[in-house]
Design an enzyme around this catalytic site. Structure first.
Site, PDB file in Angstrom:
ATOM      1  N   ALA A  40       0.890  -1.289  -0.454  1.00  9.69           N
ATOM      2  CA  ALA A  40      -0.086   0.281   0.368  1.00  9.69           C
ATOM      3  C   ALA A  40       0.967   1.448  -0.069  1.00  9.69           C
ATOM      4  O   ALA A  40       1.964   0.951   0.497  1.00  9.69           O
ATOM      5  CB  ALA A  40      -0.891  -0.225   1.401  1.00  9.69           C
ATOM      6  N   SER A  98       2.183   4.474   1.761  1.00 12.35           N
ATOM      7  CA  SER A  98       2.022   5.096   2.921  1.00 12.35           C
ATOM      8  C   SER A  98       2.795   6.395   3.155  1.00 12.35           C
ATOM      9  O   SER A  98       2.750   6.431   4.334  1.00 12.35           O
ATOM     10  CB  SER A  98       3.021   4.261   4.045  1.00 12.35           C
ATOM     11  OG  SER A  98       4.213   3.712   3.515  1.00 12.35           O
ATOM     12  N   TYR A 128      -4.431   8.676   3.341  1.00  6.89           N
ATOM     13  CA  TYR A 128      -3.830   7.721   4.259  1.00  6.89           C
ATOM     14  C   TYR A 128      -4.948   7.421   5.377  1.00  6.89           C
ATOM     15  O   TYR A 128      -4.823   6.010   4.955  1.00  6.89           O
ATOM     16  CB  TYR A 128      -2.199   8.109   3.993  1.00  6.89           C
ATOM     17  CG  TYR A 128      -1.487   6.867   4.682  1.00  6.89           C
ATOM     18  CD1 TYR A 128      -1.839   5.738   4.131  1.00  6.89           C
ATOM     19  CD2 TYR A 128      -1.079   6.951   6.545  1.00  6.89           C
ATOM     20  CE1 TYR A 128      -1.044   3.849   4.704  1.00  6.89           C
ATOM     21  CE2 TYR A 128      -0.283   5.852   6.749  1.00  6.89           C
ATOM     22  CZ  TYR A 128      -0.802   4.801   6.409  1.00  6.89           C
ATOM     23  OH  TYR A 128       0.258   3.690   6.853  1.00  6.89           O
TER      24      TYR A 128
END
Ligand code: UDP
Length: 330
Positions: free
Chosen positions: A75, A77, A141
């Site tokens: 992912a 980040s 985020y």
């Protein structure tokens, strides 16, 4: 049966792969190599250069390998980047999770340990933060990671998917021998930037804001060692394999350090002067994020081995000194 590590060529993922291999477990790695490094994964570990949003490619990995559990690190980040480009985060993180779960369920793989974050708590009402604290992210985020937690909760209800969300606080350090470590294409994290200054690769560290509501005015974070984090993932995988219910755990040291204290600790750890300057606040930063990690200690039996930041910084310093240009030097 193998453990699939998504994002296994990244900073935390590569330490997890190392730990799994050390434990004698079979590992398969998927990574799109946008921010990860092929050299961070041992040659003899099956490796697929695949983006998790590419369902067909991911499907082929599940067909080719005998996977029974998944650890998901793949992912985006970076908090400041998410403030500028939120759609990237909803696409890569939230969208990636949907694609991954569809493929997992097609192949009857129902256990997943997933990287969540302290950023899901936003600006907390209390510190240390328990897992039961309200989750109100203040940046995209954190929002994308919270959406991922919610998606898994409903996937459990509907399909019996079992998940553990590990909410990381600030991860730092490297494997003690300095053979793997942190190497991002654009570095934004505090510890590696401080160490670039210690190395002489950057002139000074800019400390973002000295007017936060904390004891010295600099914002406070909870730093946890990457190998301790890897240990917690192993415990979480075993927790699910034993048939326990879905759950979420904070992973932190329960001790907060301000940016200024971190610079001081790095001066002690490296013996270098590390010039520092106060700059403006960075968008999306809460005052203070400190974990209550009692639940992980009790339920998972997690015992972090690194409990002081100077030691954590020393392990990162070993990596940086051995590899001043990251994996290019490996
Ligand atoms: N920080 C800083 N200067 C830098 C990078 C980070 O003062 O060059 C601060 C940042 O504002 C935050 C802390 O260091 O309080 C940790 O930031 P990092 O980006 O490492 O992690 P995050 O908390 O965003 O996940």
């Amino acid at each position: 049966m193998a453990t699939l590590v998504l994002g296994g060529a990244g900073y935390i993922g590569s330490h997890m792969v190392d730990r799994l291999v050390e434990d004698g477990r079979d590992v398969v790695v998927v990574d799109n190599l946008l921010t990860g490094h092929r050299k961070a994964v041992p040659e003899n570990v099956p490796f697929y250069e695949v983006d998790i949003r590419d369902k067909d490619a991911l499907d082929k990995v599940f067909e080719a390998e005998d996977i029974d559990q998944v650890v998901h690190f793949a992912a985006s980040s970076i908090v400041p980047e998410s403030m500028e480009n939120p759609l990237k985060y909803f696409d890569n993180n939230t969208g990636g999770m949907i694609a991954l779960l569809e493929v997992m369920l097609k192949h009857q793989v129902k256990n997943i340990v997933f990287s969540s974050t302290a950023a899901t708590y936003g600006t907390p009402e209390e510190n240390p933060i328990p897992e039961t604290a309200p989750q109100r992210p203040i940046n995209p985020y954190g929002e994308s990671k919270l959406q991922m937690e919610h998606i898994m909760r409903w996937a459990d209800e509907a399909y019996g998917l079992k998940w553990v969300a590990l909410r990381y606080f600030n991860v730092a350090g490297a494997k003690a021998d300095g053979s793997i470590g942190e190497d991002h294409p654009t570095e934004t994290h505090l510890v590696p930037i401080i160490l670039q200054v210690a190395l002489g690769e950057r002139e000074k560290i800019m400390m973002f804001g000295d007017d936060y509501n904390t004891s010295d005015g600099f914002n406070v974070r909870d730093y946890v060692h990457v190998m301790d984090l890897a240990d917690a993932h192993i415990l979480a995988l075993d927790y699910l394999a034993e048939g326990n219910p879905s759950n979420q755990f904070n992973l932190g040291s329960a001790t907060g350090y301000s940016v200024k204290q971190m610079v001081e600790a790095a001066r002690n750890a490296t013996g270098e002067p590390i010039p520092a300057e106060v700059g403006p606040r960075r968008a999306g930063d809460p005052d203070s994020l400190v974990a209550s990690s009692d639940k992980a200690r009790k339920v998972l039996n997690w015992t972090p081995k690194y409990d002081d930041v100077e030691t954590i910084i020393k392990t990162a310093w070993t990596w940086v000194q051995k590899h001043p240009h990251g994996y290019e030097d490996r």
